[in-house]
Write a protein that holds these residues in place. Sequence first.
Motif, PDB file in Angstrom:
ATOM      1  N   ARG A   2      -2.493  -0.814  -1.569  1.00  0.00           N
ATOM      2  CA  ARG A   2      -1.216  -0.088  -1.523  1.00  0.00           C
ATOM      3  C   ARG A   2      -0.110  -0.958  -0.914  1.00  0.00           C
ATOM      4  NH1 ARG A   2      -2.860   3.900   1.316  1.00  0.00           N
ATOM      5  NH2 ARG A   2      -2.095   3.208   3.345  1.00  0.00           N
ATOM      6  N   ASN A  41      -3.940   7.712  -1.658  1.00  0.00           N
ATOM      7  CA  ASN A  41      -5.382   7.842  -1.836  1.00  0.00           C
ATOM      8  C   ASN A  41      -6.055   6.520  -2.202  1.00  0.00           C
ATOM      9  OD1 ASN A  41      -5.486  10.609  -1.289  1.00  0.00           O
ATOM     10  ND2 ASN A  41      -4.950  11.136  -3.392  1.00  0.00           N
ATOM     11  N   ARG A  42      -5.282   5.448  -2.264  1.00  0.00           N
ATOM     12  CA  ARG A  42      -5.836   4.132  -2.583  1.00  0.00           C
ATOM     13  C   ARG A  42      -5.993   3.305  -1.305  1.00  0.00           C
ATOM     14  NH1 ARG A  42      -1.820   3.381  -7.817  1.00  0.00           N
ATOM     15  NH2 ARG A  42      -2.933   4.853  -9.166  1.00  0.00           N
ATOM     16  N   PRO A  43      -6.842   2.277  -1.356  1.00  0.00           N
ATOM     17  CA  PRO A  43      -7.040   1.458  -0.152  1.00  0.00           C
ATOM     18  C   PRO A  43      -5.729   0.892   0.376  1.00  0.00           C
ATOM     19  CG  PRO A  43      -8.702   0.956  -1.799  1.00  0.00           C
ATOM     20  CD  PRO A  43      -7.714   1.862  -2.471  1.00  0.00           C
ATOM     21  N   ALA A  44      -5.612   0.860   1.699  1.00  0.00           N
ATOM     22  CA  ALA A  44      -4.355   0.451   2.328  1.00  0.00           C
ATOM     23  C   ALA A  44      -3.935  -0.953   1.920  1.00  0.00           C
ATOM     24  CB  ALA A  44      -4.486   0.547   3.845  1.00  0.00           C
TER      25      ALA A  44
END
Length: 240
Positions: A191, A185-188
């Motif tokens: 991540r 659910n975090r920005p790629a």
Amino acid sequence: MTESLLGKRIVLIGGSSGIGLAVAQRAVAEGADIVIGARNADKRARAVKHLGSKAVAYHADTSDQASLAAFFDEAGQTDHLFISAAIYSIAGIDSDDQQAVESPFRSKFWGQYHAVKQALPYLTRDGSVTLMSGAAGARPLKGAAAYAACNSAIEGLGRALANDLAPVRVNTVSPGTIDGHLWQNRPAAIRDAAFEHYGRIALAGRPGTEAEVADAVLFLMKNRFMTGSVLYVDGGYILR
């Protein structure tokens, strides 16, 4: 001695997603009955639909002792309890955001403490409690002092409760960075950078998976000679 989960009642607070749901899936496959506690009604419904007739779910908010008491009244007999629910921020010692700084203790530490307290009347004497800390407690990274301290405190809580609640067994599972629903659910870009960094500092060379942590939790539930222990599921992160 290792026991079967067949017919056992496993209560999972935070079991509607992530590691908790992975534990539920494995426990159902071994014949257990599942009771999920979570705040979000939609997630509860999806989890029960996914798990099938062996699962039920009720509202539970670890920040509200009355909610936890009502949850365990509904859940009833508890053979094994696992608590993974927590909502917190990570802030450094230089932060003036007191809410963020204190949030790991308020949610992750006190949430688990009060969940165990409210579960006491329902825990079977040959059952178990599994808490969840994090490998940052054993190997802190810069900028997360309160978060690291919280994880260490949970591990101390597990050892203390193993004394207080015996013969109920109490253990703690301590994951490292896990490639699961929270990171997804975090920005790629964030991540990918975090996973690449973890791959360089952990012996396994990669993040873990929710399934790998779930396997460790089931081991702690089933092994009747495990109590007062911390099981690191971190790919050797604390050794580097």
